[in-house]
Design an enzyme around this catalytic site. Structure first.
Site, PDB file in Angstrom:
ATOM      1  N   ALA A   1      -5.514  -8.506  15.441  1.00 53.89           N
ATOM      2  CA  ALA A   1      -6.959  -8.261  15.506  1.00 53.89           C
ATOM      3  C   ALA A   1      -7.405  -7.371  14.354  1.00 53.89           C
ATOM      4  O   ALA A   1      -6.710  -6.431  13.972  1.00 53.89           O
ATOM      5  CB  ALA A   1      -7.319  -7.624  16.836  1.00 53.89           C
TER       6      ALA A   1
ATOM      7  N   LYS B   1      -0.700  -7.585   5.949  1.00 56.25           N
ATOM      8  CA  LYS B   1       0.667  -7.572   5.425  1.00 56.25           C
ATOM      9  C   LYS B   1       1.614  -7.999   6.541  1.00 56.25           C
ATOM     10  O   LYS B   1       1.302  -7.830   7.725  1.00 56.25           O
ATOM     11  CB  LYS B   1       1.047  -6.172   4.954  1.00 56.25           C
ATOM     12  CG  LYS B   1       0.282  -5.700   3.732  1.00 56.25           C
ATOM     13  CD  LYS B   1       0.785  -4.338   3.292  1.00 56.25           C
ATOM     14  CE  LYS B   1       0.161  -3.755   2.077  1.00 56.25           C
ATOM     15  NZ  LYS B   1      -0.893  -4.296   1.400  1.00 56.25           N
TER      16      LYS B   1
ATOM     17  N   HIS C   1     -17.829 -15.775  -5.285  1.00 55.42           N
ATOM     18  CA  HIS C   1     -18.589 -15.794  -6.534  1.00 55.42           C
ATOM     19  C   HIS C   1     -17.654 -15.589  -7.718  1.00 55.42           C
ATOM     20  O   HIS C   1     -16.674 -14.857  -7.620  1.00 55.42           O
ATOM     21  CB  HIS C   1     -19.654 -14.694  -6.531  1.00 55.42           C
ATOM     22  CG  HIS C   1     -20.716 -14.911  -5.509  1.00 55.42           C
ATOM     23  ND1 HIS C   1     -21.735 -15.807  -5.686  1.00 55.42           N
ATOM     24  CD2 HIS C   1     -20.906 -14.346  -4.297  1.00 55.42           C
ATOM     25  CE1 HIS C   1     -22.513 -15.782  -4.634  1.00 55.42           C
ATOM     26  NE2 HIS C   1     -22.030 -14.911  -3.765  1.00 55.42           N
TER      27      HIS C   1
END
Length: 183
Positions: free
Chosen positions: A135, A155, A87
């Protein structure tokens, strides 16, 4: 006894429904040599491009307002989420906390990427060839090739150290899903 029969019947019906849904989406933009597990939800199949020997784990959700391209040999764990829109909350907003305008950005996943369980990929991200996404990661910016990333936000943890092995296997076309399908 009846419980076992109902359980088997339910599993049979679920497999038939999944097989039918796969038939509907494969061929045009999604390779017949790829595997998509049950429970997938894709918002606009016409904007999703999946190449050969890609595996998409169970319960994947791809919100494809923009284009999503997943290249050859990529393996994706269960519960993947990809978004290609957000948005507008930045420029010329007409409402708060955001307005009805969508900011749309494509997502690209290069060849031979391994994406772990419950990964979220946000709009505009490109994941470089041979990268590994841990994960539970939330990938908010692009990932250079041969990187290993993890966390929220994801990261770089380190780079692949076996790039020579990777390139030898790539040249020999030793793609995991391809080899698995041949056996």
């Amino acid at each position: 006894m009846i419980g076992k029969i109902l359980f088997k019947l339910k599993n049979f019906v679920e497999k038939q429904i999944h097989a039918y849904r796969i038939q509907l989406i494969k061929g045009k933009n999604i390779s017949n040599k790829s595997r998509i597990s049950k429970g997938f939800k894709f918002t606009d199949i016409g904007k999703i491009y999946i190449e050969d020997y890609v595996y998409v784990g169970p319960d994947a959700f791809i919100s494809s307002f923009g284009k999503v391209q997943i290249k050859r040999g990529t393996i994706i764990g269960p519960r993947l989420v990809i978004h290609t829109a957000n948005h507008n909350y930045i420029d010329n907003i007409k409402a708060i906390p955001y307005d009805k305008e969508l900011i749309i950005k494509d997502v690209l996943i290069e060849e031979n990427v391994w994406i772990g369980d419950s990964v979220i990929i946000l709009p505009g991200v490109e994941i470089g060839e041979g990268s590994i996404i841990a994960a539970g990661s939330v990938v908010v910016k692009s990932v250079p090739k041969f990187s290993i990333v993890g966390g929220n936000p994801a990261k770089i943890i380190k780079e692949r150290t076996n790039i020579e092995d990777y390139l030898i296997n790539k040249k020999q076309d030793n793609i995991y899903l391809k080899l698995k399908n041949e056996n």
